[in-house]
Design an enzyme around this catalytic site. Structure first.
Site, PDB file in Angstrom:
ATOM      1  N   CYS A   1      45.799  54.083  11.368  1.00  0.00           N
ATOM      2  CA  CYS A   1      44.088  54.462  11.561  1.00  0.00           C
ATOM      3  C   CYS A   1      43.811  55.615  10.981  1.00  0.00           C
ATOM      4  O   CYS A   1      42.588  56.052  10.928  1.00  0.00           O
ATOM      5  CB  CYS A   1      43.673  54.191  12.948  1.00  0.00           C
ATOM      6  SG  CYS A   1      44.033  52.714  13.777  1.00  0.00           S
TER       7      CYS A   1
ATOM      8  N   HIS B   1      37.018  57.983  14.745  1.00  0.00           N
ATOM      9  CA  HIS B   1      37.837  56.814  14.736  1.00  0.00           C
ATOM     10  C   HIS B   1      37.228  55.559  15.692  1.00  0.00           C
ATOM     11  O   HIS B   1      37.205  56.267  16.839  1.00  0.00           O
ATOM     12  CB  HIS B   1      39.346  56.834  15.026  1.00  0.00           C
ATOM     13  CG  HIS B   1      40.085  55.621  14.979  1.00  0.00           C
ATOM     14  ND1 HIS B   1      39.839  54.305  13.934  1.00  0.00           N
ATOM     15  CD2 HIS B   1      41.126  55.014  15.757  1.00  0.00           C
ATOM     16  CE1 HIS B   1      40.661  53.455  14.327  1.00  0.00           C
ATOM     17  NE2 HIS B   1      41.403  53.835  15.097  1.00  0.00           N
TER      18      HIS B   1
ATOM     19  N   ASN C   1      37.899  47.683  15.797  1.00  0.00           N
ATOM     20  CA  ASN C   1      38.928  48.680  15.356  1.00  0.00           C
ATOM     21  C   ASN C   1      39.419  48.187  14.167  1.00  0.00           C
ATOM     22  O   ASN C   1      40.148  47.171  13.950  1.00  0.00           O
ATOM     23  CB  ASN C   1      39.981  48.874  16.483  1.00  0.00           C
ATOM     24  CG  ASN C   1      41.001  50.012  15.633  1.00  0.00           C
ATOM     25  OD1 ASN C   1      40.808  50.348  14.647  1.00  0.00           O
ATOM     26  ND2 ASN C   1      41.792  50.301  16.607  1.00  0.00           N
TER      27      ASN C   1
HETATM   28  O1  UT7 Z   1      43.500  52.794  16.524  1.00  0.00           O
HETATM   29  C1  UT7 Z   1      44.298  52.743  17.840  1.00  0.00           C
HETATM   30  C2  UT7 Z   1      44.835  51.821  18.266  1.00  0.00           C
HETATM   31  N1  UT7 Z   1      44.618  51.331  19.747  1.00  0.00           N
HETATM   32  C3  UT7 Z   1      43.632  51.982  20.510  1.00  0.00           C
HETATM   33  O2  UT7 Z   1      43.002  52.999  20.397  1.00  0.00           O
HETATM   34  C4  UT7 Z   1      43.574  51.224  21.997  1.00  0.00           C
HETATM   35  C5  UT7 Z   1      43.763  52.267  22.968  1.00  0.00           C
HETATM   36  N2  UT7 Z   1      43.669  51.563  24.386  1.00  0.00           N
HETATM   37  C6  UT7 Z   1      42.424  51.054  24.687  1.00  0.00           C
HETATM   38  O3  UT7 Z   1      41.602  50.867  24.336  1.00  0.00           O
HETATM   39  C7  UT7 Z   1      42.608  50.547  26.347  1.00  0.00           C
HETATM   40  O4  UT7 Z   1      43.793  50.823  26.637  1.00  0.00           O
HETATM   41  C8  UT7 Z   1      42.678  48.845  26.199  1.00  0.00           C
HETATM   42  C9  UT7 Z   1      41.115  48.194  26.069  1.00  0.00           C
HETATM   43  C10 UT7 Z   1      43.682  48.282  25.216  1.00  0.00           C
HETATM   44  C11 UT7 Z   1      42.466  48.114  27.631  1.00  0.00           C
HETATM   45  O5  UT7 Z   1      41.596  48.589  28.548  1.00  0.00           O
HETATM   46  P1  UT7 Z   1      42.176  49.133  29.920  1.00  0.00           P
HETATM   47  O6  UT7 Z   1      40.775  49.553  30.689  1.00  0.00           O
HETATM   48  O7  UT7 Z   1      43.228  50.353  29.739  1.00  0.00           O
HETATM   49  O8  UT7 Z   1      42.740  47.770  30.566  1.00  0.00           O
HETATM   50  P2  UT7 Z   1      44.014  47.584  31.091  1.00  0.00           P
HETATM   51  O9  UT7 Z   1      45.121  47.525  29.961  1.00  0.00           O
HETATM   52  O10 UT7 Z   1      44.525  48.523  32.171  1.00  0.00           O
HETATM   53  O11 UT7 Z   1      43.939  46.259  31.688  1.00  0.00           O
HETATM   54  C12 UT7 Z   1      43.211  46.205  32.994  1.00  0.00           C
HETATM   55  C13 UT7 Z   1      43.099  44.495  33.336  1.00  0.00           C
HETATM   56  C14 UT7 Z   1      44.597  43.852  33.440  1.00  0.00           C
HETATM   57  O12 UT7 Z   1      44.371  42.961  34.539  1.00  0.00           O
HETATM   58  P3  UT7 Z   1      45.150  43.241  35.949  1.00  0.00           P
HETATM   59  O13 UT7 Z   1      46.296  43.531  35.573  1.00  0.00           O
HETATM   60  O14 UT7 Z   1      44.460  44.437  36.345  1.00  0.00           O
HETATM   61  O15 UT7 Z   1      44.659  42.076  36.812  1.00  0.00           O
HETATM   62  C15 UT7 Z   1      44.527  43.139  32.176  1.00  0.00           C
HETATM   63  O16 UT7 Z   1      45.423  42.259  32.191  1.00  0.00           O
HETATM   64  O17 UT7 Z   1      42.324  43.748  32.297  1.00  0.00           O
HETATM   65  C16 UT7 Z   1      43.190  42.921  31.977  1.00  0.00           C
HETATM   66  N3  UT7 Z   1      42.710  42.515  30.540  1.00  0.00           N
HETATM   67  C17 UT7 Z   1      41.789  41.701  29.965  1.00  0.00           C
HETATM   68  N4  UT7 Z   1      41.055  40.798  30.883  1.00  0.00           N
HETATM   69  C18 UT7 Z   1      40.139  40.238  30.141  1.00  0.00           C
HETATM   70  C19 UT7 Z   1      43.353  43.007  29.233  1.00  0.00           C
HETATM   71  N5  UT7 Z   1      42.875  42.478  28.265  1.00  0.00           N
HETATM   72  C20 UT7 Z   1      41.936  41.812  28.625  1.00  0.00           C
HETATM   73  C21 UT7 Z   1      40.758  40.775  28.034  1.00  0.00           C
HETATM   74  N6  UT7 Z   1      39.777  40.098  28.558  1.00  0.00           N
HETATM   75  N7  UT7 Z   1      40.987  40.985  26.587  1.00  0.00           N
END
Ligand code: UT7
Length: 320
Positions: free
Chosen positions: A110, A244, A274
């Site tokens: 990225c 970004h 993204n």
């Molecule tokens: O270009 C560089 C590349 N990447 C990035 O910049 C990504 C950086 N990271 C992020 O943007 C965030 O960490 C994410 C968007 C990937 C995740 O957001 P989060 O608020 O950190 O969520 P999490 O991973 O802590 O997950 C929270 C909950 C989990 O459920 P439990 O364990 O709390 O029951 C996940 O299983 O949300 C669940 N979850 C979803 N639920 C519905 C994860 N993905 C999804 C989804 N839909 N798509």
């Protein structure tokens, strides 16, 4: 001497996939995606190839700059995966637009656009070039795991190009890398050798989202602080930040740690998700074409991604 940006242009695939469509494929919903990421829709390649999109973005930028392909002295394409292993995507662009200059690719995920700007600055500094085309394009829909809800909702396809001419409008630039294949990794996936002893892995994106999130929020704030200080400026001097576009929460958190008002951050993650390397130049092109950027504006750009890489810079916008 560094350079000045004289034209920009973007290209995204025609097909737009709203969040609701993803909820028919994996267990997710529009509300989760919007509130956790800010993304509402993304463009996904169906008929378009990455080469076609690169050529469209390049031609749009050349037209915006009033530059003909034969005037180019160098083409740099930033991408994680071009059409072929060889020829490079840069060479494919050169062939298709009818240029005759040197061309190559850079892979900084990225952060690719800012890496490419830094490389181009070196060519300008030693007066080896007068006109450079940078095309930053990724087609992540081909390499994400469409059964993994934690990653497939985040990405989209597309990218953009910039034409650089001689000038002094790069005020600072800083690129970094911290080698790390735990946070983000996309294996090649194919190996034709009957002798190789390692197991083949699926060529899909693996990401430890929370780790990347922490890295990203710090990288964005620190990158902008350093670029602004290196340019001899105050954060309050910055007219526009082009960050970004990975997650609106990352942008909001970074903004809170900077002395730059949130409304100066250009955001379009809601429309594209993204797009990796394409994200910063797509935003730059939209800011250029919608009149957000005014001649003389000071712009801070910042990106982070696989590698783990970061890039940040300050440029003066010198285009009418
Ligand atoms: O270009 C560089 C590349 N990447 C990035 O910049 C990504 C950086 N990271 C992020 O943007 C965030 O960490 C994410 C968007 C990937 C995740 O957001 P989060 O608020 O950190 O969520 P999490 O991973 O802590 O997950 C929270 C909950 C989990 O459920 P439990 O364990 O709390 O029951 C996940 O299983 O949300 C669940 N979850 C979803 N639920 C519905 C994860 N993905 C999804 C989804 N839909 N798509």
């Amino acid at each position: 001497m560094s350079f000045t940006i004289i034209g920009t242009g973007k290209a995204v695939p025609e097909y737009v996939m709203p969040n609701d469509e993803l909820s028919t494929m994996v267990e997710t919903n529009d509300e989760w995606i919007r509130t956790r990421t800010g993304i509402e829709k993304r463009h996904i390649c169906k008929s378009e190839t990455i080469t076609q999109l690169c050529v469209e973005a390049a031609n749009n930028a050349l037209e915006n700059a009033g530059v003909k392909p034969e005037e180019l002295d160098l083409i740099i394409c930033s991408t994680m995966r071009g059409e072929n292993i060889t020829p490079s995507q840069g060479c494919m662009i050169q062939k298709e637009i009818g240029a005759a200059c040197a061309a190559f690719d850079v892979n900084a995920a990225c952060s690719g656009f800012i890496y490419a700007l830094d490389i181009a600055a070196g060519f300008f500094a030693r007066k080896a070039v007068k006109k450079v085309l940078i095309v930053s394009m990724d087609n992540l829909s081909n390499i994400i795991d469409w059964t993994d809800r934690s990653t497939c909702v985040l990405f989209g396809d597309g990218g953009a190009a910039a034409v650089l001419g001689e000038g002094d409008d790069l005020l600072s630039i800083h690129i970094t890398a911290v080698g790390n294949d735990d946070a983000i990794r996309i294996p090649h996936g194919t190996n034709s050798s009957p002798f190789y002893e390692h197991e083949e892995e699926r060529a899909v994106l693996h990401m430890a989202g929370n780790d990347v999130y922490k890295f990203a929020t710090a990288a964005m704030a620190n990158g902008i602080k350093k670029a602004v200080a290196d340019a001899g400026l105050q954060q309050s001097d910055i007219d526009c930040v082009i960050p970004h576009q990975a997650n609106i929460r990352i942008i909001n958190t970074a903004a809170k740690n900077l002395d730059i008002p949130r409304e100066k951050f250009f955001c379009n993650v809601q429309n594209y998700g993204n797009t990796s390397s394409g994200s910063v130049p797509i935003a730059l092109d939209e800011a250029n074409r919608t009149g957000v950027l005014k001649k003389g504006d000071l712009i801070a750009m910042c990106a982070f991604g696989g590698g783990l890489t970061t890039g940040s810079c300050v440029i003066r916008w010198n285009k009418d």
